[in-house]
Design a protein around this motif. Structure first.
Motif, PDB file in Angstrom:
ATOM      1  N   PHE A  60       0.834  -1.204   0.000  1.00 45.53           N
ATOM      2  CA  PHE A  60       0.000   0.000   0.000  1.00 45.53           C
ATOM      3  C   PHE A  60       0.869   1.254   0.000  1.00 45.53           C
ATOM      4  O   PHE A  60       0.619   2.199  -0.748  1.00 45.53           O
ATOM      5  CB  PHE A  60      -0.940  -0.005   1.212  1.00 45.53           C
ATOM      6  N   GLU A  61       1.884   1.297   0.855  1.00 42.39           N
ATOM      7  CA  GLU A  61       2.774   2.458   0.921  1.00 42.39           C
ATOM      8  C   GLU A  61       3.412   2.738  -0.443  1.00 42.39           C
ATOM      9  O   GLU A  61       3.569   3.883  -0.834  1.00 42.39           O
ATOM     10  CB  GLU A  61       3.852   2.260   1.980  1.00 42.39           C
ATOM     11  N   GLN A  62       3.780   1.699  -1.148  1.00 44.70           N
ATOM     12  CA  GLN A  62       4.441   1.860  -2.449  1.00 44.70           C
ATOM     13  C   GLN A  62       3.458   2.209  -3.569  1.00 44.70           C
ATOM     14  O   GLN A  62       3.855   2.829  -4.553  1.00 44.70           O
ATOM     15  CB  GLN A  62       5.180   0.570  -2.829  1.00 44.70           C
ATOM     16  N   ASN A  63       2.191   1.818  -3.444  1.00 43.79           N
ATOM     17  CA  ASN A  63       1.260   1.913  -4.571  1.00 43.79           C
ATOM     18  C   ASN A  63       0.020   2.780  -4.349  1.00 43.79           C
ATOM     19  O   ASN A  63      -0.843   2.840  -5.227  1.00 43.79           O
ATOM     20  CB  ASN A  63       0.790   0.501  -4.954  1.00 43.79           C
ATOM     21  N   GLN A  64      -0.072   3.466  -3.210  1.00 40.70           N
ATOM     22  CA  GLN A  64      -1.281   4.251  -2.963  1.00 40.70           C
ATOM     23  C   GLN A  64      -1.462   5.372  -3.981  1.00 40.70           C
ATOM     24  O   GLN A  64      -2.576   5.775  -4.282  1.00 40.70           O
ATOM     25  CB  GLN A  64      -1.309   4.791  -1.543  1.00 40.70           C
ATOM     26  N   ARG A  65      -0.387   5.853  -4.567  1.00 40.68           N
ATOM     27  CA  ARG A  65      -0.501   6.917  -5.571  1.00 40.68           C
ATOM     28  C   ARG A  65      -1.176   6.414  -6.851  1.00 40.68           C
ATOM     29  O   ARG A  65      -1.702   7.206  -7.620  1.00 40.68           O
ATOM     30  CB  ARG A  65       0.885   7.491  -5.879  1.00 40.68           C
ATOM     31  N   ARG A  66      -1.166   5.114  -7.079  1.00 44.16           N
ATOM     32  CA  ARG A  66      -1.852   4.551  -8.256  1.00 44.16           C
ATOM     33  C   ARG A  66      -3.353   4.870  -8.210  1.00 44.16           C
ATOM     34  O   ARG A  66      -3.964   5.153  -9.235  1.00 44.16           O
ATOM     35  CB  ARG A  66      -1.691   3.031  -8.322  1.00 44.16           C
ATOM     36  N   ILE A  67      -3.928   4.786  -7.028  1.00 44.56           N
ATOM     37  CA  ILE A  67      -5.362   5.076  -6.882  1.00 44.56           C
ATOM     38  C   ILE A  67      -5.623   6.524  -7.265  1.00 44.56           C
ATOM     39  O   ILE A  67      -6.510   6.814  -8.068  1.00 44.56           O
ATOM     40  CB  ILE A  67      -5.822   4.797  -5.433  1.00 44.56           C
ATOM     41  N   HIS A  68      -4.823   7.436  -6.715  1.00 42.27           N
ATOM     42  CA  HIS A  68      -4.983   8.858  -7.039  1.00 42.27           C
ATOM     43  C   HIS A  68      -4.758   9.112  -8.533  1.00 42.27           C
ATOM     44  O   HIS A  68      -5.461   9.920  -9.147  1.00 42.27           O
ATOM     45  CB  HIS A  68      -4.023   9.716  -6.208  1.00 42.27           C
ATOM     46  N   TYR A  69      -3.784   8.412  -9.101  1.00 45.74           N
ATOM     47  CA  TYR A  69      -3.502   8.571 -10.529  1.00 45.74           C
ATOM     48  C   TYR A  69      -4.722   8.215 -11.371  1.00 45.74           C
ATOM     49  O   TYR A  69      -5.114   8.968 -12.267  1.00 45.74           O
ATOM     50  CB  TYR A  69      -2.304   7.698 -10.930  1.00 45.74           C
ATOM     51  N   HIS A  70      -5.344   7.086 -11.083  1.00 44.51           N
ATOM     52  CA  HIS A  70      -6.502   6.646 -11.881  1.00 44.51           C
ATOM     53  C   HIS A  70      -7.723   7.535 -11.645  1.00 44.51           C
ATOM     54  O   HIS A  70      -8.485   7.792 -12.584  1.00 44.51           O
ATOM     55  CB  HIS A  70      -6.816   5.171 -11.611  1.00 44.51           C
ATOM     56  N   ILE A  71      -7.907   8.004 -10.422  1.00 45.75           N
ATOM     57  CA  ILE A  71      -9.009   8.938 -10.154  1.00 45.75           C
ATOM     58  C   ILE A  71      -8.820  10.201 -10.980  1.00 45.75           C
ATOM     59  O   ILE A  71      -9.759  10.693 -11.613  1.00 45.75           O
ATOM     60  CB  ILE A  71      -9.100   9.262  -8.639  1.00 45.75           C
ATOM     61  N   HIS A  72      -7.578  10.693 -11.005  1.00 46.14           N
ATOM     62  CA  HIS A  72      -7.286  11.894 -11.795  1.00 46.14           C
ATOM     63  C   HIS A  72      -7.405  11.615 -13.295  1.00 46.14           C
ATOM     64  O   HIS A  72      -7.987  12.404 -14.036  1.00 46.14           O
ATOM     65  CB  HIS A  72      -5.880  12.407 -11.459  1.00 46.14           C
ATOM     66  N   LYS A  73      -6.892  10.512 -13.738  1.00 46.27           N
ATOM     67  CA  LYS A  73      -6.904  10.150 -15.157  1.00 46.27           C
ATOM     68  C   LYS A  73      -8.339   9.989 -15.676  1.00 46.27           C
ATOM     69  O   LYS A  73      -8.640  10.359 -16.812  1.00 46.27           O
ATOM     70  CB  LYS A  73      -6.128   8.843 -15.364  1.00 46.27           C
ATOM     71  N   LEU A  74      -9.222   9.445 -14.858  1.00 48.71           N
ATOM     72  CA  LEU A  74     -10.622   9.255 -15.245  1.00 48.71           C
ATOM     73  C   LEU A  74     -11.472  10.504 -14.973  1.00 48.71           C
ATOM     74  O   LEU A  74     -12.684  10.491 -15.202  1.00 48.71           O
ATOM     75  CB  LEU A  74     -11.215   8.050 -14.503  1.00 48.71           C
ATOM     76  N   ARG A  75     -10.838  11.563 -14.481  1.00 49.26           N
ATOM     77  CA  ARG A  75     -11.499  12.849 -14.203  1.00 49.26           C
ATOM     78  C   ARG A  75     -12.692  12.678 -13.256  1.00 49.26           C
ATOM     79  O   ARG A  75     -13.803  13.142 -13.515  1.00 49.26           O
ATOM     80  CB  ARG A  75     -11.940  13.528 -15.485  1.00 49.26           C
ATOM     81  N   ASN A 121     -14.529  13.375  -9.753  1.00 47.29           N
ATOM     82  CA  ASN A 121     -14.625  14.268  -8.611  1.00 47.29           C
ATOM     83  C   ASN A 121     -14.985  13.392  -7.424  1.00 47.29           C
ATOM     84  O   ASN A 121     -16.037  12.761  -7.411  1.00 47.29           O
ATOM     85  CB  ASN A 121     -15.690  15.333  -8.875  1.00 47.29           C
ATOM     86  N   ASP A 122     -14.118  13.350  -6.417  1.00 47.33           N
ATOM     87  CA  ASP A 122     -14.296  12.422  -5.300  1.00 47.33           C
ATOM     88  C   ASP A 122     -14.266  13.143  -3.952  1.00 47.33           C
ATOM     89  O   ASP A 122     -13.399  12.887  -3.122  1.00 47.33           O
ATOM     90  CB  ASP A 122     -13.191  11.361  -5.368  1.00 47.33           C
ATOM     91  N   PRO A 123     -15.246  14.030  -3.692  1.00 40.50           N
ATOM     92  CA  PRO A 123     -15.204  14.800  -2.450  1.00 40.50           C
ATOM     93  C   PRO A 123     -15.398  13.955  -1.188  1.00 40.50           C
ATOM     94  O   PRO A 123     -14.926  14.325  -0.120  1.00 40.50           O
ATOM     95  CB  PRO A 123     -16.352  15.799  -2.604  1.00 40.50           C
ATOM     96  N   HIS A 124     -16.082  12.838  -1.313  1.00 34.97           N
ATOM     97  CA  HIS A 124     -16.358  11.996  -0.141  1.00 34.97           C
ATOM     98  C   HIS A 124     -15.465  10.756  -0.085  1.00 34.97           C
ATOM     99  O   HIS A 124     -15.721   9.843   0.701  1.00 34.97           O
ATOM    100  CB  HIS A 124     -17.823  11.579  -0.118  1.00 34.97           C
ATOM    101  N   GLN A 125     -14.461  10.722  -0.924  1.00 38.22           N
ATOM    102  CA  GLN A 125     -13.478   9.632  -0.952  1.00 38.22           C
ATOM    103  C   GLN A 125     -14.079   8.256  -1.249  1.00 38.22           C
ATOM    104  O   GLN A 125     -13.496   7.237  -0.919  1.00 38.22           O
ATOM    105  CB  GLN A 125     -12.700   9.590   0.375  1.00 38.22           C
ATOM    106  N   GLU A 126     -15.247   8.230  -1.902  1.00 37.48           N
ATOM    107  CA  GLU A 126     -15.861   6.948  -2.264  1.00 37.48           C
ATOM    108  C   GLU A 126     -14.991   6.199  -3.277  1.00 37.48           C
ATOM    109  O   GLU A 126     -14.795   4.993  -3.154  1.00 37.48           O
ATOM    110  CB  GLU A 126     -17.234   7.171  -2.899  1.00 37.48           C
TER     111      GLU A 126
END
Length: 187
Positions: free
Chosen positions: A13-28, A30-35
């Motif tokens: 998780f420590e090494q790969n948590q940025r992958r989640i943020h990357y895909h959220i950003h790439k797919l545009r 909006n995740d205000p509630h972190q769902e």
């Protein structure tokens, strides 16, 4: 530590948590509630548990799993919004139709039994004396009771066109009789 993996999930998780943020950003997204972040985290956990090293690189598997779970969640949210929109539209239609029909289960109460003051009664009696029986039926049902042409036709056992014709002739007679001037004189 998992028997299939050499590292704990916390380390992965420590090494790969940025992958989640990357895909959220790439797919545009909006995740205000972190769902979507939570869904991505869950996808990463499932990928960690089901990863088989002999089938490919772990990072590729993580990317594939996270991206597809986020897309699935987007589709689910979209369907929910469409269903909610259709539900709101249906409720709006029912409310409008109930108010239009004015039946006993309508949202607006039927006020036809409420007595009208004397001047209004005199005006309606005068209008009734100026028109035929079928024309008065149109005036009463369409203007006073606010019924639709179709409802009047069904109640009177005639066609919508006949009801429209009665209304047209009633309006013409009332114009010819100078009803507007009479109404202005009462003000």
């Amino acid at each position: 530590m998992d028997k299939n993996n050499q590292f704990t999930f916390e380390a992965i998780f420590e090494q790969n948590q940025r992958r989640i943020h990357y895909h959220i950003h790439k797919l545009r997204i909006n995740d205000p509630h972190q769902e979507f972040y939570q869904e991505g985290l869950f996808a990463m956990w499932n990928a960690y548990k089901t990863y088989e090293p002999d089938k490919g690189v772990m990072s590729t598997y993580f990317n594939y799993t996270i991206k597809n779970r986020l897309i699935d969640l987007m589709r689910k949210k979209s369907r929910e919004q469409q269903n909610e929109g259709a539900c709101v539209q249906e409720i709006g239609n029912r409310t409008y139709n109930s108010n239009r029909i004015r039946k006993s289960n309508a949202l607006i109460p039927d006020i036809t039994d409420i007595p009208i003051d004397d001047s209004s009664t005199m005006i309606w009696e005068h209008v009734k004396s100026l028109v035929t029986e079928s024309q008065w039926s149109w005036v009463y049902h369409y203007i006073i009771l606010n019924m639709s042409m179709k409802e009047i036709a069904e109640q009177e056992g005639t066609t919508v066109e006949a009801v429209k014709s009665h209304g047209k002739r009633a309006r013409k007679r009332l114009r010819e009789a100078g009803l507007k001037e009479l109404m202005r004189g009462l003000d």
